[in-house]
Write a protein that holds these residues in place. Sequence first.
Motif, PDB file in Angstrom:
ATOM      1  N   VAL A 366      41.191  58.251  62.088  1.00 16.44           N
ATOM      2  CA  VAL A 366      41.485  57.374  63.221  1.00 16.44           C
ATOM      3  C   VAL A 366      42.965  57.444  63.574  1.00 16.44           C
ATOM      4  N   ARG A 367      43.823  57.377  62.556  1.00 17.05           N
ATOM      5  CA  ARG A 367      45.268  57.435  62.823  1.00 17.05           C
ATOM      6  C   ARG A 367      45.639  58.765  63.470  1.00 17.05           C
ATOM      7  N   ALA A 368      45.037  59.858  62.972  1.00 17.35           N
ATOM      8  CA  ALA A 368      45.345  61.169  63.536  1.00 17.35           C
ATOM      9  C   ALA A 368      44.850  61.287  64.979  1.00 17.35           C
ATOM     10  N   LEU A 369      43.667  60.765  65.258  1.00 17.30           N
ATOM     11  CA  LEU A 369      43.126  60.846  66.614  1.00 17.30           C
ATOM     12  C   LEU A 369      43.880  59.941  67.577  1.00 17.30           C
ATOM     13  N   SER A 375      49.296  62.212  72.425  1.00 15.72           N
ATOM     14  CA  SER A 375      49.849  63.540  72.722  1.00 15.72           C
ATOM     15  C   SER A 375      49.077  64.220  73.843  1.00 15.72           C
ATOM     16  N   SER A 376      47.742  64.040  73.862  1.00 14.35           N
ATOM     17  CA  SER A 376      46.916  64.678  74.897  1.00 14.35           C
ATOM     18  C   SER A 376      47.212  64.091  76.277  1.00 14.35           C
ATOM     19  N   LYS A 377      47.495  62.797  76.328  1.00 12.22           N
ATOM     20  CA  LYS A 377      47.858  62.176  77.613  1.00 12.22           C
ATOM     21  C   LYS A 377      49.162  62.760  78.138  1.00 12.22           C
ATOM     22  N   LEU A 378      50.151  62.888  77.236  1.00  9.24           N
ATOM     23  CA  LEU A 378      51.434  63.473  77.655  1.00  9.24           C
ATOM     24  C   LEU A 378      51.258  64.929  78.061  1.00  9.24           C
ATOM     25  N   ALA A 379      50.413  65.651  77.313  1.00  7.60           N
ATOM     26  CA  ALA A 379      50.191  67.063  77.637  1.00  7.60           C
ATOM     27  C   ALA A 379      49.519  67.211  78.993  1.00  7.60           C
ATOM     28  N   LEU A 380      48.561  66.324  79.297  1.00 11.64           N
ATOM     29  CA  LEU A 380      47.877  66.389  80.584  1.00 11.64           C
ATOM     30  C   LEU A 380      48.857  66.085  81.733  1.00 11.64           C
ATOM     31  N   GLU A 381      49.691  65.088  81.552  1.00  9.00           N
ATOM     32  CA  GLU A 381      50.667  64.761  82.595  1.00  9.00           C
ATOM     33  C   GLU A 381      51.607  65.931  82.842  1.00  9.00           C
ATOM     34  N   ALA A 382      52.061  66.563  81.745  1.00  9.68           N
ATOM     35  CA  ALA A 382      52.971  67.696  81.895  1.00  9.68           C
ATOM     36  C   ALA A 382      52.275  68.873  82.558  1.00  9.68           C
ATOM     37  N   THR A 383      51.006  69.095  82.197  1.00 12.57           N
ATOM     38  CA  THR A 383      50.263  70.215  82.790  1.00 12.57           C
ATOM     39  C   THR A 383      50.019  69.980  84.272  1.00 12.57           C
ATOM     40  N   GLN A 384      49.667  68.734  84.642  1.00 15.30           N
ATOM     41  CA  GLN A 384      49.458  68.426  86.056  1.00 15.30           C
ATOM     42  C   GLN A 384      50.748  68.608  86.858  1.00 15.30           C
ATOM     43  N   LEU A 385      51.859  68.199  86.260  1.00  7.57           N
ATOM     44  CA  LEU A 385      53.147  68.389  86.949  1.00  7.57           C
ATOM     45  C   LEU A 385      53.463  69.869  87.091  1.00  7.57           C
ATOM     46  N   GLY A 386      53.201  70.639  86.018  1.00 12.46           N
ATOM     47  CA  GLY A 386      53.441  72.079  86.080  1.00 12.46           C
ATOM     48  C   GLY A 386      52.554  72.764  87.098  1.00 12.46           C
ATOM     49  N   PHE A 387      51.307  72.251  87.254  1.00 10.78           N
ATOM     50  CA  PHE A 387      50.412  72.827  88.250  1.00 10.78           C
ATOM     51  C   PHE A 387      50.935  72.593  89.667  1.00 10.78           C
ATOM     52  N   LYS A 388      51.502  71.396  89.881  1.00 11.07           N
ATOM     53  CA  LYS A 388      52.019  71.067  91.211  1.00 11.07           C
ATOM     54  C   LYS A 388      53.215  71.936  91.583  1.00 11.07           C
ATOM     55  N   VAL A 389      54.038  72.273  90.584  1.00 11.69           N
ATOM     56  CA  VAL A 389      55.234  73.067  90.888  1.00 11.69           C
ATOM     57  C   VAL A 389      54.976  74.556  90.752  1.00 11.69           C
ATOM     58  N   GLY A 390      53.744  74.922  90.344  1.00  8.87           N
ATOM     59  CA  GLY A 390      53.360  76.320  90.331  1.00  8.87           C
ATOM     60  C   GLY A 390      53.573  77.067  89.041  1.00  8.87           C
ATOM     61  N   VAL A 391      53.918  76.358  87.954  1.00  9.49           N
ATOM     62  CA  VAL A 391      54.110  77.060  86.678  1.00  9.49           C
ATOM     63  C   VAL A 391      52.868  76.995  85.787  1.00  9.49           C
ATOM     64  N   ARG A 392      51.878  76.235  86.189  1.00 10.44           N
ATOM     65  CA  ARG A 392      50.602  76.177  85.475  1.00 10.44           C
ATOM     66  C   ARG A 392      49.469  76.455  86.448  1.00 10.44           C
ATOM     67  N   VAL A 393      48.376  77.010  85.916  1.00 12.58           N
ATOM     68  CA  VAL A 393      47.224  77.336  86.754  1.00 12.58           C
ATOM     69  C   VAL A 393      46.169  76.243  86.604  1.00 12.58           C
ATOM     70  N   ASN A 394      45.149  76.340  87.445  1.00 12.55           N
ATOM     71  CA  ASN A 394      44.089  75.344  87.472  1.00 12.55           C
ATOM     72  C   ASN A 394      43.369  75.235  86.126  1.00 12.55           C
ATOM     73  N   LEU A 395      43.160  76.363  85.465  1.00 17.18           N
ATOM     74  CA  LEU A 395      42.461  76.366  84.186  1.00 17.18           C
ATOM     75  C   LEU A 395      43.224  75.566  83.147  1.00 17.18           C
ATOM     76  N   ASP A 396      44.547  75.612  83.198  1.00 20.54           N
ATOM     77  CA  ASP A 396      45.348  74.830  82.248  1.00 20.54           C
ATOM     78  C   ASP A 396      45.097  73.338  82.422  1.00 20.54           C
ATOM     79  N   VAL A 397      44.983  72.899  83.664  1.00 21.96           N
ATOM     80  CA  VAL A 397      44.720  71.482  83.920  1.00 21.96           C
ATOM     81  C   VAL A 397      43.332  71.100  83.405  1.00 21.96           C
ATOM     82  N   LEU A 398      42.347  71.962  83.665  1.00 22.35           N
ATOM     83  CA  LEU A 398      40.985  71.678  83.201  1.00 22.35           C
ATOM     84  C   LEU A 398      40.929  71.587  81.677  1.00 22.35           C
ATOM     85  N   ASN A 399      41.613  72.481  81.013  1.00 24.66           N
ATOM     86  CA  ASN A 399      41.625  72.458  79.545  1.00 24.66           C
ATOM     87  C   ASN A 399      42.293  71.193  79.016  1.00 24.66           C
ATOM     88  N   ALA A 400      43.392  70.795  79.643  1.00 29.56           N
ATOM     89  CA  ALA A 400      44.101  69.588  79.197  1.00 29.56           C
ATOM     90  C   ALA A 400      43.242  68.345  79.415  1.00 29.56           C
TER      91      ALA A 400
END
Length: 446
Positions: A366-369, A375-400
Motif C-alpha cells: 500500500v505504501r509503495a502504491l 509519481s504517476s500523476k506527476l508523470a502524466l502531467e509532465a507527459t501531457q505538457l511535453g505533448f503540447k509542446v511537441g516533445v512527446r507523442v500521443n502514445l506517451d500520453v496514453l501510456n502515462a
Amino acid sequence: MPLPTPMNRLLRTLLGATLVCGATASPAQSIQALYDAARSYDAIYLAARAQYDSAQYRRDQAKALLRPNVGLTASTTRSGSDTPVSDSHATNTQAAVRATQPLFNRSNRVTVEQAERAYAIAATDIEAAEQDLVIRLTTAYLNVLAAQDTLGTAQANTKAISEQLASAKRNFEVGTATITDTREAQARFDLATAQEIVAANDLRSARIALDQLVGRQDVEPQRLAVPVQLPTLEPANVEAWVARTGEAPTIRRARLTYDIAELETDKARSAHLPTVDLVGSFGKQRNDGVVGVSSGASSLAGNFTNRSVGVQMNLPLFTGDSIQNRVRETLALQDKARNDADAAQRGVERGTRQAFFAVQSGEAQVRALEAAEASSKLALEATQLGFKVGVRVNLDVLNAQSQLFTTQRDLARARYNVVLGNLQLRQVAGTLKPEDVGSVNALLAR
C-alpha cells in the motif's frame, strides 16, 4: 464522442444499463448492519447453529445411562380347560412396575464423559462458523467496493483516452499529426471500452454475491472513509501472534478429539469389569376362576401382590479375545488422534505466520502504491505538457494515463486486502470475534 462501430455502441448500451441499476441501489449500509442480517439468513451459518443445538440433546441422551430405567408391563389372559374329570375357566390380569438403577458401570460413565467432549467440540465448530461468516461477509463486502473502484478507474481511463482520441483526430485533420496517432488512440479506446464492460459485469456479480449472503436486494456498501486509515497490526511481532494460537478452534477441536479417543480406550478396557445394578419390581395380579363341573374343584382365585428388590452383577469371564483386540484398536486410534492434534497445532502456527507476513507485505505494498500513484500523476502531467509542446507523442500520453489508472486500481485492491488480511490473521490465530466486525465498520465513511 460517439463510438465508431455498432458493436461498441451495443457494449456502451449494456454498460449504461449496469450503471442505471447501480444508481437505483438502496442507501449505503454498514458492514455491521449486514453482518447482523447475515446471522439470521446465511444458510451455512444457520446449519452450523442447528448442528450445535442438536449436540446438547446428544449429550443429554448419554446422561440417561446413569439414571434409573423404569418400565410398566400389563397383561390379561383368558384360559380354559375341559377334561373328563374337570371343567374350568380362568381370567388372569396382572400389572408390574420394574426399575433398574445402575450402581457401577464404568463403560456408561466413560460414554457420558465422551458426550461432554463432543458437546465441547460442537462449541468450537459454531465458533469457527461465526469466524467463517465474518470472513465471508467482509470478503463479499470489500469485493463490491473493489469492483466499484475498478469500474471507476476503467471509466476514467476510457474518458481520458476518448479525449486523447479526439485530439489525435483533430491534429490529423489539420496535418499536425499522423494517422498512426489516431489508430493508436483508437486501439487504446476500444481496449478500454472492453475493460470497462468487464469491470461493470464484475461489479454486478459481486453485488449478487453480497445480496445472496445477507438476504437483501441491491445492497449498497459504505465506502472507506477518506483519507483512508488502515488498521494497524497489533502486536507487531509474529511470535506474539503464534503464542495466541493455543485457543484456536481448530486446535481445541483436535485436542478434544484426542480426549475422546483416550476415553474410548478406557471404555474398551472397562469391558473386563463387572456391572452392578439395583433392580426392583412391584406387581399386582388378579385371578378369576370358574368352578369345575365334573370334579367340583375350583380354580385358585383372588388378588396377589409381588414385590422384589435386589442387586444384580454381571461379570464377563471369556469373550473370545474380543476385548483385548478392541483395546488394541482403540490404542491405535488414540495414536492417530494424537498425531492429528500435533498436525493441527503445527498447521495453525504455520498459517498464522503466513497470514502475519501477508499483512505486513500488504501494508508495504500500500505504501509503495501510494508513492507510485503520486509519481504517476506527476508523470502524466509532465507527459501531457511535453505533448503540447511537441516533445512527446500521443502514445506517451496514453501510456502515462494507463499507468496512473492501473496504479489507482491496484492501490484500492491492496487497501482492501490489508483490511481483510487483518481479519484473516485473527481467524487463523483463533482470536477473531464477531465484535471485530466493528473494527472494519469504523473504517467506513459515515
